[in-house]
Design an enzyme around this catalytic site. Sequence first.
Site, mmCIF file in Angstrom:
data_model
loop_
_atom_site.group_PDB
_atom_site.id
_atom_site.type_symbol
_atom_site.label_atom_id
_atom_site.label_comp_id
_atom_site.label_asym_id
_atom_site.label_seq_id
_atom_site.Cartn_x
_atom_site.Cartn_y
_atom_site.Cartn_z
ATOM 1 N N SER A 154 -26.529 50.306 -4.668
ATOM 2 C CA SER A 154 -25.549 49.237 -4.825
ATOM 3 C C SER A 154 -25.849 48.481 -6.115
ATOM 4 O O SER A 154 -26.978 48.478 -6.603
ATOM 5 C CB SER A 154 -25.587 48.286 -3.628
ATOM 6 O OG SER A 154 -26.844 47.641 -3.543
ATOM 7 N N ASP A 200 -19.646 45.902 1.144
ATOM 8 C CA ASP A 200 -19.965 44.877 2.141
ATOM 9 C C ASP A 200 -18.815 43.915 2.377
ATOM 10 O O ASP A 200 -18.390 43.702 3.515
ATOM 11 C CB ASP A 200 -21.208 44.094 1.714
ATOM 12 C CG ASP A 200 -22.473 44.928 1.739
ATOM 13 O OD1 ASP A 200 -22.444 46.063 1.241
ATOM 14 O OD2 ASP A 200 -23.494 44.443 2.241
#
Length: 408
Positions: free
Chosen positions: A190, A29
Amino acid sequence: MAQLKKKSKSAIKNSGKDKIVLAYSGGLDTSVILKWLINTYKAEVIAYCCDVGQKEDLAAVKEKALKTGASEAIVEDMKEEFAENYIFPMLRGNALYEGAYLLGTSIARPLIAKRQIEIATEKGAKYVAHGATGKGNDQVRFELAYAAVNPQIKVIAPWREWDIVSRAELIKYANDNGIPVPVTKAKPYSSDKNLFHISYEGGILEDLENAPEESMFEITVSPEEALDKPEKIEIEYKNGNPIALNKKKMNPFKIVDTLNTIAGRNAIGRADIVETRITGMKSRGVYETPAGTVLSFAHRVMESITLTGEEIELKNSLVPQYSKLIYEGSWFSPELKAVQSLIDSTQTSVNGTIGLELYKGNIKVLYRKSKNSLYSQNIVTFEDDKGSYSQNDATGFIHLKSLRYKLM
């Protein structure tokens, strides 16, 4: 190269190069966001990486930030600060969100956000940015902390601004822009790491019927792979804080770090939780919190002999609200400070030592002792108490406790 349309007006009016301080981890991200901020805002982006004990190659993270286009990359060691002024106060409060989550991610965000704002002030940056999604908790945690420290600094939240709507599109943008990504088919989820815990979410874990694979876990072993003999430890407490482990004085960071290894090899600290996010939706998280699990348990045991029943009852009544305040990012709020002050006022008597046995995911109390102990064997014994307590005294007490029934 993937072209992205903006959904909202730019937070920056591009007259000259403004500065943005980005909370940067080097993960998917924030790596994409770093490049996107440069491409979209034509601004200088300062990447800030806060070392809260994630045990990653932070030199490589810094190098990646610079290669991706950051004008400056700052890596700062905040492990001691994190342990002493964030983890330990939370442990004194017995924080546990929805009866299950030890708040490992929640407690790290205020520190990162605080330093991010302070660096923005030092560098003359008008903006800060984070990689939290519009569905998650961290957007709230970061931005409440930003506002508490300096509400004049403006916030850019790319996930609420761009047209990317999935991890797959994020990976495509990264690939199109030559950014290496850590999310692969071999790691279809994640993770977030710090000294206190590791969290796993997304990907295959979004299906509640998928059990986490053993290969996913990093700092704990399964009960099957744990030591075959129980391991004994001793923790010494002073004013509600652990100050020694196995008779060795240690600072807060060292205690948590060392206990992570000990508890982890004994299969302690795993949790698979469905929790209620700040936004109201349910979310699944799998966590490893080995030291936190032991310290939370040990602290409650020490309180059981050093606090009055009324103090314990009061503290227990505060745990849900206290934990929710931390979960929702209100660490710097006046209400949390008030609760923390009350909690800490009870801790001056929480002194002593506790012996524990760790074995294949279980924690067993071996002994507990304190100069402030309220436990009296002479009074509580079922044997001859030598006149320490008159059982006849219970008659009047019971009459008073039962009076309300006579009035009904």
